[in-house]
Motif scaffolding. Structure first.
Motif, PDB file in Angstrom:
ATOM      1  N   VAL A  50       8.246  32.169  14.607  1.00  0.00           N
ATOM      2  CA  VAL A  50       8.050  30.826  14.056  1.00  0.00           C
ATOM      3  C   VAL A  50       7.875  29.834  15.198  1.00  0.00           C
ATOM      4  CG1 VAL A  50       9.383  31.294  11.952  1.00  0.00           C
ATOM      5  CG2 VAL A  50      10.524  30.361  13.978  1.00  0.00           C
ATOM      6  N   GLN A  51       7.490  28.617  14.845  1.00  0.00           N
ATOM      7  CA  GLN A  51       7.361  27.562  15.827  1.00  0.00           C
ATOM      8  C   GLN A  51       8.632  26.718  15.871  1.00  0.00           C
ATOM      9  OE1 GLN A  51       3.778  25.437  14.770  1.00  0.00           O
ATOM     10  NE2 GLN A  51       2.521  26.791  16.037  1.00  0.00           N
ATOM     11  N   LEU A 109      14.087  29.668   9.191  1.00  0.00           N
ATOM     12  CA  LEU A 109      14.102  31.072   8.804  1.00  0.00           C
ATOM     13  C   LEU A 109      15.408  31.348   8.081  1.00  0.00           C
ATOM     14  CD1 LEU A 109      12.881  33.273  11.824  1.00  0.00           C
ATOM     15  CD2 LEU A 109      11.806  33.098   9.577  1.00  0.00           C
ATOM     16  N   ARG A 110      15.370  32.341   7.182  1.00  0.00           N
ATOM     17  CA  ARG A 110      16.594  32.775   6.520  1.00  0.00           C
ATOM     18  C   ARG A 110      16.783  34.263   6.780  1.00  0.00           C
ATOM     19  NH1 ARG A 110      18.428  32.606   0.136  1.00  0.00           N
ATOM     20  NH2 ARG A 110      20.583  31.931   0.539  1.00  0.00           N
ATOM     21  N   LEU A 111      17.893  34.594   7.380  1.00  0.00           N
ATOM     22  CA  LEU A 111      18.224  35.990   7.648  1.00  0.00           C
ATOM     23  C   LEU A 111      19.111  36.530   6.534  1.00  0.00           C
ATOM     24  CD1 LEU A 111      18.986  35.929  11.482  1.00  0.00           C
ATOM     25  CD2 LEU A 111      16.786  36.147  10.309  1.00  0.00           C
ATOM     26  N   LYS A 171      14.911  26.211  17.700  1.00  0.00           N
ATOM     27  CA  LYS A 171      14.523  25.865  19.060  1.00  0.00           C
ATOM     28  C   LYS A 171      14.149  27.148  19.804  1.00  0.00           C
ATOM     29  CE  LYS A 171      18.092  22.271  19.090  1.00  0.00           C
ATOM     30  NZ  LYS A 171      19.299  21.754  19.800  1.00  0.00           N
ATOM     31  N   SER A 172      13.427  26.982  20.894  1.00  0.00           N
ATOM     32  CA  SER A 172      13.023  28.157  21.671  1.00  0.00           C
ATOM     33  C   SER A 172      14.238  28.928  22.168  1.00  0.00           C
ATOM     34  CB  SER A 172      12.130  27.739  22.835  1.00  0.00           C
ATOM     35  OG  SER A 172      12.799  26.817  23.665  1.00  0.00           O
ATOM     36  N   THR A 215      17.670  42.079  13.904  1.00  0.00           N
ATOM     37  CA  THR A 215      16.343  41.609  13.526  1.00  0.00           C
ATOM     38  C   THR A 215      15.901  40.560  14.556  1.00  0.00           C
ATOM     39  OG1 THR A 215      15.013  40.671  11.723  1.00  0.00           O
ATOM     40  CG2 THR A 215      17.241  39.812  11.956  1.00  0.00           C
ATOM     41  N   GLN A 216      14.652  40.662  14.979  1.00  0.00           N
ATOM     42  CA  GLN A 216      14.138  39.790  16.048  1.00  0.00           C
ATOM     43  C   GLN A 216      13.742  38.427  15.498  1.00  0.00           C
ATOM     44  OE1 GLN A 216      13.646  40.407  19.554  1.00  0.00           O
ATOM     45  NE2 GLN A 216      13.245  38.204  19.525  1.00  0.00           N
ATOM     46  N   VAL A 217      14.216  37.393  16.164  1.00  0.00           N
ATOM     47  CA  VAL A 217      13.793  36.025  15.869  1.00  0.00           C
ATOM     48  C   VAL A 217      13.154  35.466  17.135  1.00  0.00           C
ATOM     49  CG1 VAL A 217      14.545  33.684  15.328  1.00  0.00           C
ATOM     50  CG2 VAL A 217      15.557  35.624  14.117  1.00  0.00           C
TER      51      VAL A 217
END
Length: 126
Positions: free
Chosen positions: A12-13, A18-20, A87-88, A120-122
């Motif tokens: 995502v930017q 996001l929802r995990l 955020k990054s 899980t990768q974010v």
């Protein structure tokens, strides 16, 4: 056999959400806390948030407070992590974990959790 399976990660930017999801099976989790941890490349695994399964008491790392929300659905045996204003520096592999609540305290250390998912990768692009 206890299983924790994470899903919901992605690319995502910055500023997105996001929802995990963490689907749990194999036992009941009364007396446990469900936690989310994350690990970025070259860094140690760090605490993000946790929730007690029975009462729903929550705890957050300062870095995510006000942006992330942890919750659980007992009927579905699933824990969630809603992540807003990403955020990054939130980029990491996110892990779901379950650990006993000792003396009513939620554990902040990964050593306090006995069951783990595979992660899980974010990835948050700036």
């Amino acid at each position: 056999q206890v299983r924790l399976v994470e899903s919901g990660g992605g690319l995502v930017q910055a500023g997105d959400s996001l929802r995990l999801f963490c689907a749990a099976s194999g036992r009941t989790f009364g007396g446990y806390a469900m936690g989310w941890f994350r690990q970025a490349p070259g860094k140690e695994r760090e605490f993000v948030a946790a929730i007690t399964w029975n009462v729903g008491r929550t705890l957050y790392a300062d870095s995510v407070k006000g942006r992330f929300t942890i919750s659980r659905d007992g009927a579905k045996n699933t824990a969630y992590l809603q992540m807003n204003s990403l955020k990054s520096e939130d980029t990491a592999v996110y892990y779901c974990a379950a650990g006993r609540i000792g003396l009513g305290l939620i554990q902040l250390s990964p050593n306090g959790y006995e069951y783990w998912g595979r992660g899980t990768q974010v990835t948050v692009s700036s």
